[in-house]
Write a protein that holds these residues in place. Structure first.
Motif, mmCIF file in Angstrom:
data_model
loop_
_atom_site.group_PDB
_atom_site.id
_atom_site.type_symbol
_atom_site.label_atom_id
_atom_site.label_comp_id
_atom_site.label_asym_id
_atom_site.label_seq_id
_atom_site.Cartn_x
_atom_site.Cartn_y
_atom_site.Cartn_z
ATOM 1 N N VAL A 165 13.135 9.008 -7.340
ATOM 2 C CA VAL A 165 12.448 8.707 -6.076
ATOM 3 C C VAL A 165 12.977 9.684 -5.031
ATOM 4 O O VAL A 165 14.050 10.265 -5.193
ATOM 5 C CB VAL A 165 12.698 7.262 -5.599
ATOM 6 C CG1 VAL A 165 12.057 6.253 -6.537
ATOM 7 C CG2 VAL A 165 14.188 6.975 -5.432
ATOM 8 N N GLN A 166 12.219 9.838 -3.976
ATOM 9 C CA GLN A 166 12.675 10.695 -2.891
ATOM 10 C C GLN A 166 13.503 9.877 -1.908
ATOM 11 O O GLN A 166 13.179 8.727 -1.618
ATOM 12 C CB GLN A 166 11.478 11.326 -2.188
ATOM 13 C CG GLN A 166 11.864 12.435 -1.233
ATOM 14 C CD GLN A 166 10.667 13.183 -0.702
ATOM 15 O OE1 GLN A 166 9.544 12.900 -1.052
ATOM 16 N NE2 GLN A 166 10.914 14.146 0.174
ATOM 17 N N GLY A 167 14.579 10.487 -1.415
ATOM 18 C CA GLY A 167 15.484 9.793 -0.508
ATOM 19 C C GLY A 167 14.806 9.364 0.779
ATOM 20 O O GLY A 167 14.001 10.098 1.348
ATOM 21 N N GLY A 168 15.102 8.158 1.228
ATOM 22 C CA GLY A 168 14.579 7.653 2.484
ATOM 23 C C GLY A 168 13.165 7.132 2.427
ATOM 24 O O GLY A 168 12.592 6.789 3.458
ATOM 25 N N THR A 169 12.576 7.043 1.223
ATOM 26 C CA THR A 169 11.184 6.613 1.106
ATOM 27 C C THR A 169 11.064 5.113 0.854
ATOM 28 O O THR A 169 11.997 4.461 0.387
ATOM 29 C CB THR A 169 10.464 7.351 -0.038
ATOM 30 O OG1 THR A 169 11.118 7.063 -1.278
ATOM 31 C CG2 THR A 169 10.475 8.858 0.193
#
Length: 271
Positions: A145-149
């Motif tokens: 997953v992408q960070g902060g999403t």
């Protein structure tokens, strides 16, 4: 008397020039964006920001009669930078969530987007038709997953048995998937589709089970909006008005179809 008139005219001229300088400095709208999340936000070979977010930014600047200046940085640093007033807006495919709403304001949610998993093309989990079946099949496996999403937050809540790996950019995450260092990725449907049309073509596939944007509004949010510093209530009002005008004029629909092939416009936001 003549000297007095000249002095008065000089003062008025200087004041006028000061006003022009102030207007000029206020005529640039600084927009924070990620630049590595195609087709929402990309940076081309010449350093120009392109994609749906860039179209939205340019259209807003035109409506507000301001010049655009894009500031590119990591997604998970956009909100702190907005709070620190390093730019005026965040336009970066950002979901409007209650958690984010504690520290920044948002425009109306002008677009909506669902999320999906991408897995190796031979995985039996592609055909999973229920969330729990998919999560059970991925238990103990590495999922990017992408960070902060919101996607990362969603899996932390509903799929704690997964081994989440967080990435700064979508490209980095997809590179690890191609290299075999991930078993799956979880992101919004449109960038996942972009990957499957390019470097992931033929090797990977999108899972049949789609996590709807409405599945958990507390985490996944109410749609995509522009982030605005909480102090800037005047800008929020102007941006909201401009977005509804762009919606009614069909600009958001046209750009959405251009980049995604579907209309992501959230028409309910302007009713």
């Amino acid at each position: 008397m003549a000297t007095s008139i000249v002095r008065k005219a000089t003062v008025l001229t200087l004041l006028g020039l000061a006003g022009v300088a102030t207007a000029a400095s206020a005529a640039t709208l600084k927009i924070g964006t990620e630049g590595g999340y195609p087709p929402w936000s990309m940076v081309d070979a010449s350093g120009q920001v392109t994609g749906f977010d860039a179209d939205m930014g340019q259209a807003l600047c035109s409506k507000l009669e301001m010049k655009c200046r894009f500031v590119v940085q990591a997604f998970d640093s956009l909100i702190p930078a907005l709070q620190a007033e390093r730019f005026d807006l965040v336009i970066s495919g950002m979901s409007v969530t209650p958690e984010r709403g504690k520290v920044i304001s948002f425009s109306i949610p002008y677009a909506s987007e669902d999320s999906a998993f991408v897995l190796p093309s031979g995985s039996p989990l592609i055909k999973a038709d229920a969330q729990q079946a998919l999560f059970d099949g991925l238990a103990g496996k590495s999922v990017g997953v992408q960070g902060g999403t919101t996607q990362g937050a969603y899996l932390q809540k509903y799929a704690p048995a997964l081994k989440l790996k967080t990435y700064e950019t979508q490209d980095q995450m997809q590179m690890d998937l191609v290299a075999g260092r991930l078993d799956a990725t979880f992101s919004e449907v449109t960038p996942q589709s972009q990957f499957l049309d390019t470097s992931g073509k033929g090797k990977f596939a999108m899972g049949d089970y789609i996590v709807k944007s409405s599945a958990d509004p507390e985490i996944l949010g109410l749609g995509i909006g522009a982030g605005i510093n909480q102090k800037n209530t005047e800008l929020k009002a102007r941006v909201d008005k401009a977005l509804c005008e762009l919606m009614s004029e069909g600009m958001i629909k046209a750009s959405s179809i251009k980049w995604f092939g579907v209309d992501l416009s959230n028409y309910e936001a302007c009713k």
